[in-house]
Scaffold this motif. Structure first.
Motif, PDB file in Angstrom:
ATOM      1  N   PHE A 185      -1.565  39.492  28.352  1.00  0.00           N
ATOM      2  CA  PHE A 185      -0.212  40.029  28.432  1.00  0.00           C
ATOM      3  C   PHE A 185       0.186  41.373  29.281  1.00  0.00           C
ATOM      4  CE2 PHE A 185       3.103  42.324  25.808  1.00  0.00           C
ATOM      5  CZ  PHE A 185       4.255  41.516  26.274  1.00  0.00           C
ATOM      6  N   ALA A 186      -0.761  42.067  28.936  1.00  0.00           N
ATOM      7  CA  ALA A 186      -0.461  43.393  29.806  1.00  0.00           C
ATOM      8  C   ALA A 186      -0.500  43.253  31.253  1.00  0.00           C
ATOM      9  CB  ALA A 186      -1.529  44.352  29.073  1.00  0.00           C
ATOM     10  N   ASN A 187      -1.534  42.685  31.588  1.00  0.00           N
ATOM     11  CA  ASN A 187      -1.833  42.488  32.942  1.00  0.00           C
ATOM     12  C   ASN A 187      -0.559  41.672  33.709  1.00  0.00           C
ATOM     13  OD1 ASN A 187      -4.271  43.918  33.164  1.00  0.00           O
ATOM     14  ND2 ASN A 187      -5.298  41.902  32.993  1.00  0.00           N
ATOM     15  N   SER A 188      -0.001  40.687  33.022  1.00  0.00           N
ATOM     16  CA  SER A 188       1.358  40.030  33.268  1.00  0.00           C
ATOM     17  C   SER A 188       2.657  40.789  33.171  1.00  0.00           C
ATOM     18  CB  SER A 188       1.353  38.821  32.535  1.00  0.00           C
ATOM     19  OG  SER A 188       1.645  39.098  31.195  1.00  0.00           O
ATOM     20  N   LEU A 189       2.359  41.843  32.395  1.00  0.00           N
ATOM     21  CA  LEU A 189       3.655  42.978  32.447  1.00  0.00           C
ATOM     22  C   LEU A 189       3.427  43.816  33.724  1.00  0.00           C
ATOM     23  CD1 LEU A 189       4.249  44.015  28.699  1.00  0.00           C
ATOM     24  CD2 LEU A 189       5.953  42.863  30.402  1.00  0.00           C
ATOM     25  N   LYS A 190       2.364  44.073  33.913  1.00  0.00           N
ATOM     26  CA  LYS A 190       1.930  45.089  35.048  1.00  0.00           C
ATOM     27  C   LYS A 190       2.553  44.584  36.385  1.00  0.00           C
ATOM     28  CE  LYS A 190      -1.220  48.098  37.167  1.00  0.00           C
ATOM     29  NZ  LYS A 190      -2.990  48.768  36.991  1.00  0.00           N
ATOM     30  N   ARG A 191       1.942  43.052  36.498  1.00  0.00           N
ATOM     31  CA  ARG A 191       2.419  42.549  37.728  1.00  0.00           C
ATOM     32  C   ARG A 191       3.846  42.267  37.942  1.00  0.00           C
ATOM     33  NH1 ARG A 191      -0.807  39.017  36.948  1.00  0.00           N
ATOM     34  NH2 ARG A 191       0.612  37.193  35.757  1.00  0.00           N
ATOM     35  N   GLU A 192       4.516  41.745  36.837  1.00  0.00           N
ATOM     36  CA  GLU A 192       6.105  41.617  36.603  1.00  0.00           C
ATOM     37  C   GLU A 192       6.720  42.995  37.241  1.00  0.00           C
ATOM     38  OE1 GLU A 192       9.668  39.917  33.790  1.00  0.00           O
ATOM     39  OE2 GLU A 192       7.307  40.064  33.338  1.00  0.00           O
TER      40      GLU A 192
END
Length: 310
Positions: A185-192
């Motif tokens: 979830f944190a990595n997807s937030l960073k990518r977004e």
């Protein structure tokens, strides 16, 4: 002299040797086996992703459940000798629930507790029994300045402290490495966040706010083709690369040969066109099929036909 030796705890502070923990060695060994296969899809991944991925593999994870030694050696007062300190990291158990929230690098830790610690040993012998230590979780509402939305997230107390230390959720996500975020979830937030910063599609109706965000997070802006690969695991990146390759429709061979012939004719490098330009009359081409298969039968007949036509 003995009292001085007993009081001396750290003999060589700030002289830690470069070591490889068992956790890092296991990561290197596992990925080395994957990259040794020359036919694997991982070799077709973008170079910027492979560089960032190996930097993450070779980096050390921030200690969460233990305190690493600060010196190379220390004095053991019980044995009255100098001992070398070892760095044995405590790696917790990765759970699917941790990928759905922000745990700040915390995991479920397996340990031991003493049975009946307040009972006399003569009455009941004390044994060590295994126990799982779970982090304290709570649901909070966090606000992302870049995404301009509120999110209900399951967090730990350590994650909230890290967010406060970085002065906001956006700085915590962008400044932390993927190995320390330890959450899909944190990595997807960073990518977004990086995709929105690279494309500039934020606060379209408020120019003042858009200029403020652009100046505040200018150091995190990277090309969009790199931002879409941030935070992807190796399996996810390989699947994305395969989908990109399958999305490109293959060009039939006849079209490639036709294009190649047109380019050679345009440049004048084709052998047939050069022969036609250099010869005075029409060029007669003969098939070699008859010479190979039925040369001794077809060649006399062919000579008679050619003489009759002349």
């Amino acid at each position: 002299m003995s009292s001085l030796a007993k009081n001396l705890k750290n003999l060589t502070p700030n002289l830690r040797q470069a070591i490889v923990t068992w956790d890092k060695a296991e990561r290197i060994r596992r990925n080395e086996e994957i990259f040794q296969n020359s036919e694997s899809v991982v070799h077709r991944l973008p170079n910027h992703y492979k560089k960032r991925y190996w930097e993450m593999i070779l980096s050390d994870k921030t200690p969460v459940h233990y305190r690493p030694p600060t010196s190379q050696k220390a004095y053991d007062s019980f044995r009255n000798t100098e001992v070398e300190l070892e760095n044995n990291p405590i790696i917790g158990i990765k759970t699917p629930e941790s990928d759905q929230g922000l745990w700040g690098g915390e995991r479920v830790v397996k340990g031991w507790i003493e049975s009946a610690p307040y009972t006399k040993k003569k009455i009941l012998p004390r044994n060590w029994v295994p126990k799982l230590f779970f982090p304290a979780l709570k649901n909070v509402v966090l606000y992302s300045e870049i995404l301009n939305k509120y999110m209900k997230v399951t967090v730990t107390e350590r994650a909230m402290r890290l967010i406060d230390e970085h002065f906001g959720l956006d700085y915590y996500i962008l400044e932390s490495q993927e190995i320390d975020l330890d959450s899909k979830f944190a990595n997807s937030l960073k990518r977004e966040m990086l995709l929105i910063l690279s494309s500039g599609t934020y606060y379209e109706e408020d120019d003042e706010k858009k200029a403020y965000i652009k100046e505040k997070y200018a150091k995190f802006v990277i090309p969009e083709e790199e931002a879409e690969w941030i935070g992807l695991e190796l399996n996810e990146a390989a699947r994305k690369q395969q989908d990109n390759e399958e999305s490109i429709a293959p060009v039939p061979l006849k079209y490639r040969l036709e294009q190649s012939l047109v380019e050679r004719l345009r440049d004048g490098t084709d052998d047939v066109s050069q022969e036609l330009e250099n010869s005075d009359g029409p060029v007669r081409t003969e098939s070699k099929f008859g010479d190979k298969m039925f040369g001794r039968y077809l060649n006399p007949i062919g000579e008679k036909l050619r003489s009759a036509t002349n």
